[in-house]
Design a protein around this motif. Structure first.
Motif, PDB file in Angstrom:
ATOM      1  N   HIS A   1      15.748  -1.829   4.900  1.00 31.26           N
ATOM      2  CA  HIS A   1      14.367  -1.438   5.177  1.00 31.26           C
ATOM      3  C   HIS A   1      14.128  -0.073   4.550  1.00 31.26           C
ATOM      4  CE1 HIS A   1      10.508  -1.306   7.137  1.00 31.26           C
ATOM      5  NE2 HIS A   1      10.774  -0.139   7.680  1.00 31.26           N
ATOM      6  N   TYR A   2      13.026   0.017   3.770  1.00 31.29           N
ATOM      7  CA  TYR A   2      12.632   1.256   3.109  1.00 31.29           C
ATOM      8  C   TYR A   2      11.306   1.710   3.706  1.00 31.29           C
ATOM      9  CZ  TYR A   2      16.164   0.329  -0.485  1.00 31.29           C
ATOM     10  OH  TYR A   2      17.340   0.099  -1.155  1.00 31.29           O
ATOM     11  N   PRO A   3      11.301   2.651   4.635  1.00 31.81           N
ATOM     12  CA  PRO A   3      10.047   3.122   5.226  1.00 31.81           C
ATOM     13  C   PRO A   3       9.158   3.793   4.172  1.00 31.81           C
ATOM     14  CG  PRO A   3      11.936   3.812   6.543  1.00 31.81           C
ATOM     15  CD  PRO A   3      12.472   3.298   5.247  1.00 31.81           C
ATOM     16  N   ILE A   4       7.844   3.577   4.297  1.00 27.48           N
ATOM     17  CA  ILE A   4       6.861   4.211   3.425  1.00 27.48           C
ATOM     18  C   ILE A   4       5.924   5.035   4.290  1.00 27.48           C
ATOM     19  CG2 ILE A   4       4.956   3.840   1.818  1.00 27.48           C
ATOM     20  CD1 ILE A   4       6.286   1.228   0.987  1.00 27.48           C
ATOM     21  N   THR A   5       5.760   6.298   3.932  1.00 26.04           N
ATOM     22  CA  THR A   5       4.830   7.177   4.628  1.00 26.04           C
ATOM     23  C   THR A   5       3.816   7.696   3.615  1.00 26.04           C
ATOM     24  OG1 THR A   5       6.081   9.211   4.225  1.00 26.04           O
ATOM     25  CG2 THR A   5       6.741   7.880   6.130  1.00 26.04           C
ATOM     26  N   LYS A   6       2.852   8.471   4.071  1.00 29.48           N
ATOM     27  CA  LYS A   6       1.883   9.040   3.134  1.00 29.48           C
ATOM     28  C   LYS A   6       2.546   9.982   2.147  1.00 29.48           C
ATOM     29  CE  LYS A   6      -2.618   8.633   5.299  1.00 29.48           C
ATOM     30  NZ  LYS A   6      -3.859   9.318   5.701  1.00 29.48           N
ATOM     31  N   GLY A   7       3.683  10.519   2.517  1.00 31.96           N
ATOM     32  CA  GLY A   7       4.405  11.417   1.631  1.00 31.96           C
ATOM     33  C   GLY A   7       5.369  10.729   0.699  1.00 31.96           C
ATOM     34  N   GLY A   8       5.501   9.398   0.804  1.00 33.47           N
ATOM     35  CA  GLY A   8       6.436   8.675  -0.047  1.00 33.47           C
ATOM     36  C   GLY A   8       7.419   7.868   0.792  1.00 33.47           C
TER      37      GLY A   8
ATOM     38  N   ASP B   1       0.864  -1.190   0.000  1.00 30.17           N
ATOM     39  CA  ASP B   1       0.000   0.000   0.000  1.00 30.17           C
ATOM     40  C   ASP B   1       0.898   1.237   0.000  1.00 30.17           C
ATOM     41  OD1 ASP B   1      -1.903   1.951   0.298  1.00 30.17           O
ATOM     42  OD2 ASP B   1      -2.460   1.395   2.350  1.00 30.17           O
ATOM     43  N   PHE B   2       1.388   1.606  -1.167  1.00 33.50           N
ATOM     44  CA  PHE B   2       2.392   2.670  -1.225  1.00 33.50           C
ATOM     45  C   PHE B   2       1.827   4.036  -0.875  1.00 33.50           C
ATOM     46  CE2 PHE B   2       4.975   5.908  -3.324  1.00 33.50           C
ATOM     47  CZ  PHE B   2       6.221   5.591  -2.806  1.00 33.50           C
TER      48      PHE B   2
ATOM     49  N   GLN C   1       9.440  -0.617  12.525  1.00 34.53           N
ATOM     50  CA  GLN C   1      10.054   0.498  13.248  1.00 34.53           C
ATOM     51  C   GLN C   1       9.197   0.982  14.414  1.00 34.53           C
ATOM     52  OE1 GLN C   1      10.646   3.036   9.687  1.00 34.53           O
ATOM     53  NE2 GLN C   1      12.810   3.028  10.243  1.00 34.53           N
ATOM     54  N   GLY C   2       8.214   0.173  14.796  1.00 34.02           N
ATOM     55  CA  GLY C   2       7.329   0.549  15.882  1.00 34.02           C
ATOM     56  C   GLY C   2       5.895   0.654  15.408  1.00 34.02           C
ATOM     57  N   PRO C   3       4.937   0.858  16.333  1.00 33.86           N
ATOM     58  CA  PRO C   3       3.515   0.909  15.990  1.00 33.86           C
ATOM     59  C   PRO C   3       3.213   1.949  14.912  1.00 33.86           C
ATOM     60  CG  PRO C   3       3.809   0.816  18.365  1.00 33.86           C
ATOM     61  CD  PRO C   3       5.179   1.014  17.782  1.00 33.86           C
ATOM     62  N   GLY C   4       2.436   1.532  13.920  1.00 36.28           N
ATOM     63  CA  GLY C   4       2.028   2.437  12.857  1.00 36.28           C
ATOM     64  C   GLY C   4       3.010   2.568  11.715  1.00 36.28           C
ATOM     65  N   SER C   5       4.199   2.005  11.859  1.00 33.91           N
ATOM     66  CA  SER C   5       5.189   2.116  10.784  1.00 33.91           C
ATOM     67  C   SER C   5       4.905   1.100   9.689  1.00 33.91           C
ATOM     68  CB  SER C   5       6.599   1.915  11.337  1.00 33.91           C
ATOM     69  OG  SER C   5       6.771   0.596  11.833  1.00 33.91           O
ATOM     70  N   TYR C   6       5.426   1.398   8.502  1.00 38.59           N
ATOM     71  CA  TYR C   6       5.167   0.556   7.328  1.00 38.59           C
ATOM     72  C   TYR C   6       6.321   0.739   6.366  1.00 38.59           C
ATOM     73  CZ  TYR C   6       2.488  -1.491   3.420  1.00 38.59           C
ATOM     74  OH  TYR C   6       2.046  -2.269   2.377  1.00 38.59           O
ATOM     75  N   GLY C   7       6.642  -0.309   5.610  1.00 38.76           N
ATOM     76  CA  GLY C   7       7.718  -0.167   4.647  1.00 38.76           C
ATOM     77  C   GLY C   7       7.966  -1.439   3.866  1.00 38.76           C
TER      78      GLY C   7
END
Length: 262
Positions: free
Chosen positions: A237-244, A165-166, A219-225
């Protein structure tokens, strides 16, 4: 190998009750066919690994997933002879005897996730040897069948696929890696269809990455990547946020001889 954890899985299980405690655990098969499990520290690393099983040398690809939606992690194994096998996890630890849920998958590249938003069970998106993209619905938490499939694309011969879910909108997208290393976003509408739009390139240099999978909570609760392995054996590990993308980092090295489950 420099790292902070990795586990194993095998065709049979003994009284030690090996288990995969969470979807954030990393499992991988070493060059001797031993399956290891690496539990997360929940802060971007792994704790001590645990042996899960042996006899996994002919694994083509593997996935840890709650296939039957009972709250316990299972293992979906794709073997080099084309069989798909399910190992259902037990709530008290260990696994049930494996059951075959498909065959004829030898030339397929598969990825597992919730392609149809709101589905009770995860399902399979696969690219066949002709470059066609298919969705196989998992309607019962058990076997797959050709009656439960739908073609969702063609011309994917030169792309490697990963469900993630990018854009963080709750819908699983497909990230396609082209031979030239461009990572391209194919957004979905959550109803097993692609959004009609120009395909955005979201990365470059990915020709040197040979294994990718989405992971939550590393990376902790709520993190995604994305968890990714490079040709040189670095696990990143490549973290993904709503901003990219967030800032990527290397978790460990020496992983080139492992088949990592996602």
């Amino acid at each position: 190998m420099k790292t902070r954890g990795i586990p194993t899985l095998e065709h049979y299980f003994n009284g030690t009750n090996p288990t995969i405690a969470s979807p954030t655990d990393l499992t991988a098969v070493d060059s001797a066919g031993v399956l290891w499990n690496y539990p997360p520290t929940w802060s971007g690393g792994f704790a001590q690994r645990a042996r899960v099983g042996s006899g996994w040398g002919s694994l083509k690809a593997g996935f840890t997933t709650d296939w039957n939606a009972d709250g316990v992690q299972d293992i979906l194994a794709q073997w080099q002879d084309g069989k798909l096998t399910l190992y259902r996890g037990l709530r008290g630890g260990g696994f049930q005897s494996p059951v075959r849920i498909g065959s004829g998958w030898a030339d397929h590249e598969i990825t597992v996730g919730t392609w149809w938003r709101g589905s009770r069970y995860p399902s399979v998106v696969t690219k066949d040897g002709s470059g066609r993209l298919w969705h196989y619905a998992n309607n019962s938490g058990g076997a797959l069948s050709s009656q439960a499939r739908a073609q969702i694309g063609s011309g994917w011969q030169n792309l490697r696929i990963t469900l993630a879910d990018f854009d963080r909108d709750g819908n699983q997208d497909i990230l396609g890696t082209r031979a030239g290393g461009q990572l391209v976003l194919y957004r979905s509408d959550g109803k097993a269809r692609f959004v009609s739009e120009s395909r955005r390139t979201i990365g470059s240099g990915w020709q040197f990455i040979n294994s990718t999978g989405a992971v939550s909570g590393f990376q902790g609760p709520g993190s995604y990547g994305l968890m990714a392995r490079t040709d040189s054996g670095a696990l990143k590990h490549y973290p993904i946020t709503k901003g990219g993308w967030g800032r990527s980092y290397t978790i460990g090295t020496g992983w080139q001889n492992y088949r990592i489950m996602h």
